[in-house]
Design a protein around this motif. Structure first.
Motif, PDB file in Angstrom:
ATOM      1  N   GLY B 137       0.668  -1.090  -0.392  1.00 28.40           N
ATOM      2  CA  GLY B 137      -0.333   0.083   0.228  1.00 28.40           C
ATOM      3  C   GLY B 137       0.817   0.934   0.150  1.00 28.40           C
ATOM      4  O   GLY B 137       0.746   2.248  -0.706  1.00 28.40           O
ATOM      5  N   THR B 161      -5.344  -0.410  -6.813  1.00 26.34           N
ATOM      6  CA  THR B 161      -5.905  -0.967  -5.380  1.00 26.34           C
ATOM      7  C   THR B 161      -6.085  -2.628  -5.520  1.00 26.34           C
ATOM      8  O   THR B 161      -5.399  -3.960  -4.163  1.00 26.34           O
ATOM      9  CB  THR B 161      -7.689  -1.024  -5.051  1.00 26.34           C
ATOM     10  OG1 THR B 161      -8.032  -1.722  -5.691  1.00 26.34           O
ATOM     11  CG2 THR B 161      -7.731   0.244  -5.298  1.00 26.34           C
ATOM     12  N   LEU B 164      -4.330  -4.432  -1.789  1.00 27.31           N
ATOM     13  CA  LEU B 164      -3.833  -3.404  -0.732  1.00 27.31           C
ATOM     14  C   LEU B 164      -5.245  -3.867   0.126  1.00 27.31           C
ATOM     15  O   LEU B 164      -6.427  -4.689  -0.466  1.00 27.31           O
ATOM     16  CB  LEU B 164      -4.481  -2.217  -1.118  1.00 27.31           C
ATOM     17  CG  LEU B 164      -3.609  -1.459  -2.184  1.00 27.31           C
ATOM     18  CD1 LEU B 164      -4.333   0.190  -2.397  1.00 27.31           C
ATOM     19  CD2 LEU B 164      -2.565  -1.861  -2.125  1.00 27.31           C
ATOM     20  N   ARG B 169      -7.548   0.154   0.632  1.00 32.05           N
ATOM     21  CA  ARG B 169      -7.940   0.390  -0.597  1.00 32.05           C
ATOM     22  C   ARG B 169      -8.940   1.611  -0.616  1.00 32.05           C
ATOM     23  O   ARG B 169      -8.639   2.197  -1.502  1.00 32.05           O
ATOM     24  CB  ARG B 169      -9.301  -1.044  -1.212  1.00 32.05           C
ATOM     25  CG  ARG B 169      -9.474  -0.368  -2.262  1.00 32.05           C
ATOM     26  CD  ARG B 169     -11.007  -1.403  -1.784  1.00 32.05           C
ATOM     27  NE  ARG B 169     -11.803  -1.349  -2.979  1.00 32.05           N
ATOM     28  CZ  ARG B 169     -12.401  -0.204  -2.936  1.00 32.05           C
ATOM     29  NH1 ARG B 169     -13.322   0.010  -2.401  1.00 32.05           N
ATOM     30  NH2 ARG B 169     -13.891  -0.725  -3.912  1.00 32.05           N
ATOM     31  N   THR B 187      -9.248  -1.602 -13.803  1.00 31.38           N
ATOM     32  CA  THR B 187      -9.581  -3.074 -12.361  1.00 31.38           C
ATOM     33  C   THR B 187      -9.708  -4.227 -12.697  1.00 31.38           C
ATOM     34  O   THR B 187     -10.991  -4.112 -13.479  1.00 31.38           O
ATOM     35  CB  THR B 187     -10.249  -1.674 -10.860  1.00 31.38           C
ATOM     36  OG1 THR B 187     -10.037  -2.145 -10.115  1.00 31.38           O
ATOM     37  CG2 THR B 187     -11.626  -1.421 -11.532  1.00 31.38           C
ATOM     38  N   ASP B 189     -11.837  -4.274  -9.047  1.00 30.10           N
ATOM     39  CA  ASP B 189     -11.758  -3.674  -8.254  1.00 30.10           C
ATOM     40  C   ASP B 189     -13.266  -3.421  -9.049  1.00 30.10           C
ATOM     41  O   ASP B 189     -12.814  -1.376  -8.851  1.00 30.10           O
ATOM     42  CB  ASP B 189     -11.468  -3.350  -6.899  1.00 30.10           C
ATOM     43  CG  ASP B 189     -11.784  -2.733  -5.977  1.00 30.10           C
ATOM     44  OD1 ASP B 189     -13.158  -2.778  -5.581  1.00 30.10           O
ATOM     45  OD2 ASP B 189     -11.230  -2.527  -5.653  1.00 30.10           O
TER      46      ASP B 189
END
Ligand SMILES: Nc1ncnc2c1ncn2[C@@H]1O[C@H](COP(=O)(O)OP(=O)(O)OP(=O)(O)O)[C@@H](O)[C@H]1O
Ligand SMILES: [Mg+2]
Lengths: 187, 225, 199
Positions: B137, B161, B164, B169, B187, B189
């Motif tokens: 991170g 992210t 993380l 995140r 991503t 995510d």
């Protein structure tokens, strides 16, 4: 100069520096430090070719010169360029150049594995032993006044260890070429 | 900025990894989704010339990326999928300053901007640390700082992210949401895409979806099922 | 990484890096022109005083001097035996003198100052189109960054060997170490280009 060449040389310089920290291959008692670092020099030529191999060795020398204790035995500083063994250090650039040049000329992807290993060995012996010793011995002879022939005889003790290193460099050079070929091809 | 793909196609060693795309990206928040290996990174790298099209061309505000990569890269920041590979110098502060080295700013001004950037991302204490010791991170934030300090107009983030924990995140999410720049975010995510203007979906090197987040995410879920 | 620079405020610390490096080079040349033993002894005493003026501790001094001093003594001892005693003594004096002076320069000159001098020295090469002076600093920064990473990778590979019941050997460690390390080159080069560091 391509950015990738700079990065490859820097990565290999880091490998050479690391080889000065890992346990040394100890042979003989003459006080030229015998470590895996000169194995790294042969490999720099064999894996990266002449130009990038030379760059890698020059980077190691520069980092020693600016005052980091990164040579075998924790040596470093500008003094390593004014010592009786300096020829063996400056000789690295020539050793990598010759090893790399010969590897580029001799080795092609079509050859059998054994042929490639033999050629890598020849390249490492000529560059990493013949050329390196020629410079190293001349320097010692000049700096101490001991005379060429006697400096030559004295350094014979190191030859067996360095032949062993050339053997390791040949096997490793060929294995790296199979896994991640980088050696520039010359017709 | 106006990013225009004119039938750009990418082949690696004879294999087509991105089929010809023709589209115009002008929105402020753009997401890119798709399965592993579907060509997202390849597509995004075309925008700053890290990957060259085998056919077609890409124009960024009218500049041909292949012809003038430096001019484009001055305006486009790119955060790599693995930020470890993007840190160049050993100490975080030096690495961030590196991006300003070509700016001809006085030394004091560079130091000031680096510190201000660290504080803006609330990582002031990381400045003196060795980059290789940072956690995933911290590394992501340090890499972001190194790019943001050069004030790019467009920022491309490749899986920012990934790796993380939840707190980091959310920290990264909050940071990128507050950025004034135009963003392209790759991503897995999907929660990052809330409020985005446009989302692209890739599948096996083909652009198969293009629209508002809800529609394209539904399409992606159907495709992955 | 560790450095051999030792902070301080002695006269040598305050002297410019360029004057120290040029001085060292001149000392190297002059030393080899001098053949009188008494004069060399005088110079040796002067260089010992110079080194002491840096106010390094005794332990630190020994740590810096001993490795090369051993090499020098053995080689000069051999010279005395195999050539003439006089040749051996002259070499011993010269080489020790240079060891003392260069140790003093290294201990009192910060890395960044030496770097600046190297970059300045490379500028003529840049004009010849041989290299870009700024690349030297970049490359050195990269190496310093890579060393701990390569060391870590070496440890991991050794552990991986042990975990699989294989005795770690130089060759079987070196090959994956080189491949894994060099494989990153594409990505790192791409990042340097993407960040526009070389322009
Ligand atoms: N330099 C390269 N050489 C050869 N093939 C490549 C190269 N880079 C990517 N590829 C291939 O191109 C395809 C698309 O890769 P890409 O990295 O764009 O996928 P991605 O959608 O970003 O995947 P992920 O979600 O795993 O990051 C993959 O099959 C990959 O193996
Ligand atoms: Mg990807």
């Amino acid at each position: 100069m391509a950015t990738k060449d700079i990065v490859l040389a820097a990565l290999f310089a880091a490998i050479i520096i690391l080889l000065g920290i890992v346990p040394a291959i100890s042979l003989g008692f003459i006080p030229v430090p015998v470590t895996a670092q000169s194995l790294g020099v042969m490999l720099a030529g064999a894996v990266l070719g002449a130009k990038r191999g030379v760059m890698a060795t020059l980077l190691v020398m520069l980092i020693a010169a600016i005052g980091m204790p990164i040579l075998a035995g924790g040596r470093g500083g500008i003094g390593v360029f004014m010592a009786p063994t300096t020829g063996y250090l400056i000789g690295w650039a020539f050793a990598a150049a010759v090893t790399g040049y010969l590897a580029e000329r001799l080795i092609t992807p079509e050859q059998t594995g054994l042929t490639q290993i033999v050629y890598f060995f020849i390249a490492s012996v000529i560059g990493g032993i013949v050329v390196l010793y020629a410079l190293g011995i001349t320097w010692v002879a000049f700096f101490t006044g001991i005379g060429l022939s006697k400096a030559f005889l004295g350094s014979l003790i190191f030859i067996p260890g360095d032949i062993l290193k050339a053997g390791i460099a040949a096997l490793a050079g060929r294995a790296v070429m199979v896994g991640y070929p980088l050696l520039p091809q010359r017709a | 900025m106006d990013i225009r793909f004119e039938d750009a196609e990418v082949r690696f060693a004879g294999r087509t990894v991105l089929l010809p795309v023709r589209l115009d990206l002008t929105e402020r928040r753009i997401g890119i989704i798709g399965l592993n290996g579907s060509g997202k990174t390849t597509f995004a790298r075309l925008i700053n010339g890290l990957v060259r099209p085998s056919k077609g061309r890409i124009l960024v505000d009218g500049l041909d990326v292949t012809a003038e990569p430096d001019a484009v890269r001055r305006q486009v920041g790119y955060i790599f999928q693995n930020p470890q590979n993007q840190i160049i110098l050993p100490i975080v502060r030096d690495d961030i300053a590196l991006g300003l080295k070509n700016s001809r700013l006085p030394k004091g001004e560079i130091e000031f901007r680096v510190q201000a950037m660290l504080e803006r991302l609330s990582i002031g204490e990381l400045g003196g640390r060795r980059a290789h010791e940072l956690s995933g991170g911290e590394l992501q934030l340090a890499a972001l700082a190194a790019i943001l300090v050069t004030e790019p107009r467009l920022l491309i983030l490749d899986e920012p992210t990934n790796q993380l924990d939840l707190r980091n995140r959310n920290r990264v999410l909050q940071t990128i949401t507050s950025l004034p720049q135009q963003l392209i975010v790759i991503t897995h995510d999907l929660g990052l895409l809330d409020g985005f203007d446009r989302v692209l979906l890739f599948d096996q090197g083909r652009l198969v979806g293009d629209g508002v987040p809800a529609d394209v995410i539904a399409q992606y879920e159907a495709l992955a099922a | 990484m560790k450095t051999l620079y030792a902070e301080g405020d002695s006269i040598l610390h305050r002297a410019s890096a360029r004057s120290k490096l040029v001085g060292l080079l001149l000392a190297g040349i002059l030393t080899f022109l001098v053949t009188s033993i008494p004069l060399l002894i005088g110079l040796l005493v002067a260089s010992a005083l110079l080194l002491l003026s840096t106010r390094l501790g005794l332990k630190d001094l020994l740590r810096r001097l001993v490795p090369l001093a051993v090499t020098i003594s053995i080689l000069c001892g051999l010279t005395m035996l195999l050539q003439t005693v006089e040749t051996g003594i002259i070499s011993l004096l010269r080489l020790t003198l240079l060891l003392l002076v260069s140790t003093a320069v290294t201990a009192t000159t910060a890395i960044s100052d030496v770097m600046d001098e190297i970059t300045a020295a490379a500028t003529p090469l840049e004009r010849l189109g041989l290299l870009r002076a700024a690349d030297i600093g970049l490359a050195i920064g990269l190496v310093i960054r890579f060393v701990p990473e390569v060391a870590e990778r070496y440890e991991v590979l050794r552990d991986a060997h042990t975990a699989r019941g294989i005795r770690p050997k130089t060759l079987s460690l070196l090959v994956p170490l080189i491949i894994l390390t060099l494989r990153d080159a594409d990505e790192i080069a791409a990042a340097i280009d993407a960040r526009g560091v070389r322009r």
